[in-house]
Scaffold this active site. Structure first.
Site, mmCIF file in Angstrom:
data_model
loop_
_atom_site.group_PDB
_atom_site.id
_atom_site.type_symbol
_atom_site.label_atom_id
_atom_site.label_comp_id
_atom_site.label_asym_id
_atom_site.label_seq_id
_atom_site.Cartn_x
_atom_site.Cartn_y
_atom_site.Cartn_z
ATOM 1 N N HIS A 250 -16.069 84.250 6.248
ATOM 2 C CA HIS A 250 -15.072 84.956 7.054
ATOM 3 C C HIS A 250 -14.266 85.971 6.238
ATOM 4 O O HIS A 250 -14.176 87.147 6.599
ATOM 5 C CB HIS A 250 -14.104 83.974 7.708
ATOM 6 C CG HIS A 250 -14.779 82.939 8.568
ATOM 7 N ND1 HIS A 250 -15.941 83.187 9.261
ATOM 8 C CD2 HIS A 250 -14.445 81.651 8.865
ATOM 9 C CE1 HIS A 250 -16.292 82.096 9.930
ATOM 10 N NE2 HIS A 250 -15.399 81.142 9.697
ATOM 11 N N LYS A 333 -7.259 84.255 0.090
ATOM 12 C CA LYS A 333 -6.551 82.970 0.060
ATOM 13 C C LYS A 333 -6.804 82.230 1.374
ATOM 14 O O LYS A 333 -6.679 82.829 2.448
ATOM 15 C CB LYS A 333 -5.069 83.270 -0.119
ATOM 16 C CG LYS A 333 -4.136 82.124 0.113
ATOM 17 C CD LYS A 333 -2.766 82.499 -0.428
ATOM 18 C CE LYS A 333 -1.653 81.867 0.371
ATOM 19 N NZ LYS A 333 -0.354 82.197 -0.162
HETATM 20 C C1 BG6 Z 1 -14.699 77.848 11.139
HETATM 21 C C2 BG6 Z 1 -14.415 76.843 10.059
HETATM 22 O O1 BG6 Z 1 -15.763 78.666 10.747
HETATM 23 O O2 BG6 Z 1 -13.556 78.645 11.358
HETATM 24 C C3 BG6 Z 1 -13.221 75.983 10.450
HETATM 25 O O3 BG6 Z 1 -15.554 76.021 9.869
HETATM 26 C C4 BG6 Z 1 -12.037 76.838 10.828
HETATM 27 O O4 BG6 Z 1 -12.876 75.119 9.395
HETATM 28 C C5 BG6 Z 1 -12.445 77.923 11.818
HETATM 29 O O5 BG6 Z 1 -11.063 75.998 11.404
HETATM 30 C C6 BG6 Z 1 -11.321 78.906 12.041
HETATM 31 O O6 BG6 Z 1 -11.641 79.783 13.066
HETATM 32 P P1 BG6 Z 1 -10.490 80.533 13.866
HETATM 33 O O7 BG6 Z 1 -11.212 81.469 14.774
HETATM 34 O O8 BG6 Z 1 -9.713 79.473 14.572
HETATM 35 O O9 BG6 Z 1 -9.662 81.233 12.834
#
Ligand code: BG6
Length: 492
Positions: A250, A333
């Site tokens: 991400h 972070k």
């Molecule tokens: C997922 C992770 O890819 O993204 C999770 O595996 C995390 O740990 C989630 O909680 C967060 O996604 P968003 O869209 O809620 O920021």
């Protein structure tokens, strides 16, 4: 757009991802008319035995009304659920997938399906351990019928491996069975409204073009915080940790869009070419610029080993070795169980040279893009404090979406991305070479953490993470503004 004979097959239909994300996204696409009852059939496939109605009943409570659609919700649900059929079978058995193919073909040839080509979208809501066998089964038994034309696409979700080697093995395996143009590697951050806005902000605003480089920018932070822990998924999480869960995918994808050069055009390949170049320009991580942490209480989860060193928090500084970014730290972070829940990009500019207002230390210009919650773009500026005195103050130009776009419903990331897979647009999906370059960056550090050669520092749940992380950000150049409160911050 193509119409008729679209089959969406959700593999792992009874799992968490399918229930919470995939089916609700399909529901909203259907509700808004992006997929239509006479064009589409949805198949759920999983190991558990159950009837069509049992699956529909299980899904029902995850289908929540869209904003402003509360009144028609029951009707919307009752139009959507009958489109779903369930097929049960193991992930490595010929019979299971032959049966699935039979069901899809029966729909494609039935009078309910309008004329059209055979379009099959397989959504992997599955643990990655079964990807290889499922890919093989699909290739052998479930491809679109060539006499009808059309296509077969697969949508896969992270984790794509645990490190460079395992990810490459998986890529090679899948690559032998499917072409790159058939593979959609989802990173749902690429479906978020403000992530999609990055390209526009950067390349459609003359204002930013000359500023976006090391001459003007001091540092960039890309931050993800959650105010809850690994509840219920400690066992899974412990095998991966926050770097594999959030940073390697991400946050790195966001970094690419912040840092990349202007693509030749908006064609998916042109954009992805530029993203790969950024990743390939990232220097090896310097361990002095890493802080990892684990929140106190993480190991109380019975599914987590008592000696786990798995980080639930990480600050990692990345340095991009190219003409634009030489010397600018990108501070990534991410943390679980932190003091707040948000994701944002914070671009901090350098101090003004030859300052005549004595404003040094009173706050720098910052350009902030808040991805969530409450999407906003704001810029911190130094202005004259209104009044008789000539005093400076830090203020902001604020574009808060809830206020500015009151009527607009911002689509869920998964909704948008699934629609792209149906339309065949790979712009917001991760290409194989991108994935490889991303693993190359983090694999040496990950191996050192796995071998306990880098230790996770404890931090208190509900805190900012280990204080060493703040010190690191400061050391590499981030200047925190004290005493500045964005007054509208909490209203939206
Ligand atoms: C997922 C992770 O890819 O993204 C999770 O595996 C995390 O740990 C989630 O909680 C967060 O996604 P968003 O869209 O809620 O920021």
């Amino acid at each position: 757009p193509e119409t008729g004979r679209l089959s969406i097959i959700v593999l792992g239909a009874s799992g968490d991802l399918a229930k919470k994300k995939t089916f609700p996204a399909l529901f909203h696409l259907h509700r808004q008319g992006f997929i239509e009852s006479h064009d589409v059939h949805i198949f759920g496939y999983a190991r558990s035995k159950m009837s069509d109605d049992e699956l529909r009943d299980r899904l029902r409570r995850y289908l929540t009304p869209g904003k402003g659609c509360e009144e028609t919700h029951d009707e919307d649900v009752s139009k959507f659920l009958p489109l779903i059929k369930y097929v049960s079978g193991p992930y490595d058995s010929e019979e299971g997938f032959q049966l699935l193919d039979k069901e899809i073909s029966a729909y494609e040839l039935s009078k309910d399906s309008k004329e059209g080509s055979s379009r099959r979208l397989f959504y992997f809501a599955l643990p990655p351990s079964v990807y290889p066998s499922v890919c093989k089964m699909l290739k052998n038994f479930c491809m679109n019928k060539s006499d009808l034309g059309g296509w077969t696409r697969i949508v896969v979700e992270k984790p794509f491996g645990r490190d460079l080697k395992s990810a490459e093995e998986l890529s090679t395996h899948i690559g032998e069975l499917f072409n790159e143009s058939q593979i959609y590697r989802i990173d749902h951050y690429l479906g978020k409204e403000l992530v999609q806005n990055l390209l526009v902000l950067r390349f459609a605003n003359r204002m930013f073009v000359p500023l976006w480089n090391h001459t003007n920018i001091s540092n960039v932070q890309i931050v993800f915080k959650e105010d809850f822990g690994t509840e219920g998924r400690g066992g899974y999480f412990d095998q991966y940790g926050i770097i594999r869960d959030i940073l390697q995918n991400h946050l790195l994808q966001v970094l690419c869009l912040v840092a990349m050069e202007r693509p030749v055009s908006l064609k998916p390949e042109h954009i992805r070419d530029e993203k790969v170049k950024v990743l390939q320009s990232v220097l090896p991580i310097n361990e002095d610029e890493v802080v990892i942490g684990q929140y106190e209480g993480y190991k109380d989860d019975p599914t987590v080993p008592k000696d786990s060193n798995t980080p639930t928090f990480a600050t990692v500084v990345l340095r991009i070795h190219n003409e634009r970014w030489e010397g600018v730290p990108f501070i990534l972070k991410a943390g679980k169980t932190m003091n707040s829940k948000k994701a944002e990009i914070r671009v901090q500019f350098k101090d003004v040279p030859g300052d005549i207002f004595n404003s040094k230390g009173k706050g720098r210009n910052e350009f902030v893009i808040r991805l969530q919650p409450s999407e906003a773009i704001y810029m911190k500026l130094t202005v004259k404090e209104p009044g008789l005195e000539m005093k400076t103050a830090l203020s902001e130009l604020d574009l808060s979406y809830r206020q500015r776009y009151q009527e607009v419903i911002i689509p869920e990331a998964y909704e948008r991305l699934i629609l792209d897979t149906i339309r065949g647009d790979q712009q917001h999906f991760v290409r194989r070479d991108e994935l490889k370059a991303a693993w190359e960056i983090f694999t040496p550090l990950l191996h050192r953490i796995d071998n306990n050669e880098v230790q996770s520092l404890p931090y208190k749940p509900g805190s900012r993470g280990p204080e060493q992380a703040d010190k690191l950000a400061e050391k590499v150049g981030y200047v925190q503004t004290h005493g500045y409160v964005w007054s509208t911050n909490t209203e939206y």
